[in-house]
Design a protein around this motif. Structure first.
Motif, PDB file in Angstrom:
ATOM      1  N   ARG A  11     -11.546  10.947  60.209  1.00 12.51           N
ATOM      2  CA  ARG A  11     -10.124  11.296  60.155  1.00 12.51           C
ATOM      3  C   ARG A  11      -9.956  12.726  59.659  1.00 12.51           C
ATOM      4  NH1 ARG A  11      -7.215   6.181  60.279  1.00 12.51           N
ATOM      5  NH2 ARG A  11      -8.736   4.562  59.922  1.00 12.51           N
ATOM      6  N   MET A  12      -8.883  13.370  60.110  1.00 11.42           N
ATOM      7  CA  MET A  12      -8.667  14.757  59.706  1.00 11.42           C
ATOM      8  C   MET A  12      -8.217  14.825  58.250  1.00 11.42           C
ATOM      9  SD  MET A  12      -5.171  15.927  61.523  1.00 11.42           S
ATOM     10  CE  MET A  12      -4.427  14.538  62.324  1.00 11.42           C
ATOM     11  N   PRO A  40       2.646   6.242  63.872  1.00 11.91           N
ATOM     12  CA  PRO A  40       2.779   7.467  63.081  1.00 11.91           C
ATOM     13  C   PRO A  40       2.042   8.641  63.728  1.00 11.91           C
ATOM     14  CG  PRO A  40       2.248   5.616  61.667  1.00 11.91           C
ATOM     15  CD  PRO A  40       2.138   5.131  63.076  1.00 11.91           C
ATOM     16  N   ASP A  41       2.630   9.820  63.615  1.00 15.83           N
ATOM     17  CA  ASP A  41       2.064  11.000  64.260  1.00 15.83           C
ATOM     18  C   ASP A  41       0.642  11.292  63.780  1.00 15.83           C
ATOM     19  OD1 ASP A  41       4.309  11.429  65.796  1.00 15.83           O
ATOM     20  OD2 ASP A  41       5.197  12.872  64.406  1.00 15.83           O
ATOM     21  N   ARG A  42       0.397  11.098  62.512  1.00 16.87           N
ATOM     22  CA  ARG A  42      -0.939  11.400  61.993  1.00 16.87           C
ATOM     23  C   ARG A  42      -1.979  10.445  62.580  1.00 16.87           C
ATOM     24  NH1 ARG A  42      -2.805  13.316  56.065  1.00 16.87           N
ATOM     25  NH2 ARG A  42      -5.007  13.453  56.548  1.00 16.87           N
ATOM     26  N   ASP A  43      -1.647   9.167  62.703  1.00 18.30           N
ATOM     27  CA  ASP A  43      -2.578   8.218  63.315  1.00 18.30           C
ATOM     28  C   ASP A  43      -2.855   8.585  64.769  1.00 18.30           C
ATOM     29  OD1 ASP A  43      -2.708   6.853  60.948  1.00 18.30           O
ATOM     30  OD2 ASP A  43      -1.395   5.209  61.588  1.00 18.30           O
ATOM     31  N   ALA A  44      -1.795   8.990  65.478  1.00 18.53           N
ATOM     32  CA  ALA A  44      -1.976   9.383  66.875  1.00 18.53           C
ATOM     33  C   ALA A  44      -2.865  10.622  66.972  1.00 18.53           C
ATOM     34  CB  ALA A  44      -0.623   9.651  67.531  1.00 18.53           C
ATOM     35  N   MET A  45      -2.661  11.593  66.071  1.00 19.52           N
ATOM     36  CA  MET A  45      -3.486  12.797  66.103  1.00 19.52           C
ATOM     37  C   MET A  45      -4.928  12.482  65.716  1.00 19.52           C
ATOM     38  SD  MET A  45      -3.621  15.946  66.934  1.00 19.52           S
ATOM     39  CE  MET A  45      -2.016  16.689  66.956  1.00 19.52           C
ATOM     40  N   SER A  69      -4.785   2.827  72.738  1.00 17.99           N
ATOM     41  CA  SER A  69      -5.168   3.878  73.682  1.00 17.99           C
ATOM     42  C   SER A  69      -3.964   4.396  74.449  1.00 17.99           C
ATOM     43  CB  SER A  69      -6.226   3.368  74.650  1.00 17.99           C
ATOM     44  OG  SER A  69      -5.720   2.281  75.404  1.00 17.99           O
ATOM     45  N   SER A  70      -3.063   3.510  74.821  1.00 22.19           N
ATOM     46  CA  SER A  70      -1.893   3.948  75.587  1.00 22.19           C
ATOM     47  C   SER A  70      -0.976   4.828  74.743  1.00 22.19           C
ATOM     48  CB  SER A  70      -1.136   2.752  76.152  1.00 22.19           C
ATOM     49  OG  SER A  70      -0.727   1.897  75.112  1.00 22.19           O
ATOM     50  N   ALA A  71      -0.794   4.476  73.480  1.00 18.22           N
ATOM     51  CA  ALA A  71       0.055   5.287  72.604  1.00 18.22           C
ATOM     52  C   ALA A  71      -0.573   6.655  72.361  1.00 18.22           C
ATOM     53  CB  ALA A  71       0.298   4.579  71.283  1.00 18.22           C
TER      54      ALA A  71
END
Length: 162
Positions: A11-12, A40-45, A69-71
Motif C-alpha cells: 500500500r502507498m 474510498p479513493d485511497r483504496d482505489a488508488m 476489479s470493476s471499481a
C-alpha cells in the motif's frame, strides 16, 4: 526504501497519498443519491498502483479484498481521463529536476514514419500465403483420400443433369 514505509508491503504511504489526493477530481454527482457506497479513493488508488506495479490482471484484484476489479478499473479510467496520472508524473519530474537535476541536453527521441526499407515486392505477400500456388491438399478430394489411407471412393455429393 520504496513507496512502502510501514504496511502490508504494497500500500502507498501517507506522504504519497498527500501528494495524490489534491489531484483527484470531484466525486461525480449521482441522481439517486448514494445507494451503493463508492469505494474510498485511497483504496482505489492502492488497487490501481498494485496492478500497475505488478502487471497483474484487473480481475485478480478481487482476491486482494482491497477493492473490486470493476471499481478500480472504472476509477482508473475516470482519473486517467481527468489527467491525474499525467499531472502526478509531471510533478514527479519537476521534483526530480529540483533535487537531482535532469540533463535535458542528453535527451533524444527516435521514430520513423516511412515504409520499411526492405519491404516491397521482393518480400512477397502475406507470410501465410507465400509461395503457395493453387489449391492446397486439404481442399482436394484426392489428397484427402490418400491422406486418410482409405481406398474406397464414397460419393460426397451427387449431381444430375436434366
Amino acid at each position: 526504501m520504496g513507496l512502502v514505509s510501514n504496511d502490508d508491503g504494497w500500500r502507498m504511504p501517507d506522504w504519497l497519498w498527500e501528494r495524490i489526493e489534491p489531484l483527484l477530481p470531484e466525486r461525480p454527482f449521482h441522481p439517486l443519491g448514494c445507494h451503493n457506497p463508492r469505494v474510498p479513493d485511497r483504496d482505489a488508488m492502492d488497487a490501481i498502483l498494485l496492478v500497475l506495479r505488478t502487471g497483474m490482471q484487473w480481475n485478480a484484484l478481487n482476491a486482494t479484498g482491497v477493492c473490486s476489479s470493476s471499481a478500480a478499473h472504472r476509477r482508473f479510467q475516470e482519473w486517467e481521463q481527468a489527467g491525474v496520472f499525467h499531472e502526478f508524473w509531471r510533478q514527479g519530474l519537476l521534483d526530480y529536476d529540483a533535487v537531482v537535476g535532469i540533463d535535458w541536453a542528453w535527451l533524444a527521441a527516435d521514430g520513423a514514419m516511412t515504409k520499411a526499407p526492405l519491404g516491397g515486392p521482393r518480400t512477397g505477400p502475406n507470410p501465410t500465403d507465400r509461395a503457395k500456388k493453387g489449391r492446397n491438399g486439404r481442399s482436394s478430394a484426392k489428397a484427402r483420400e490418400s491422406r486418410s489411407g482409405s481406398s474406397t471412393r464414397a460419393p460426397t455429393a451427387t449431381t444430375t443433369r436434366c
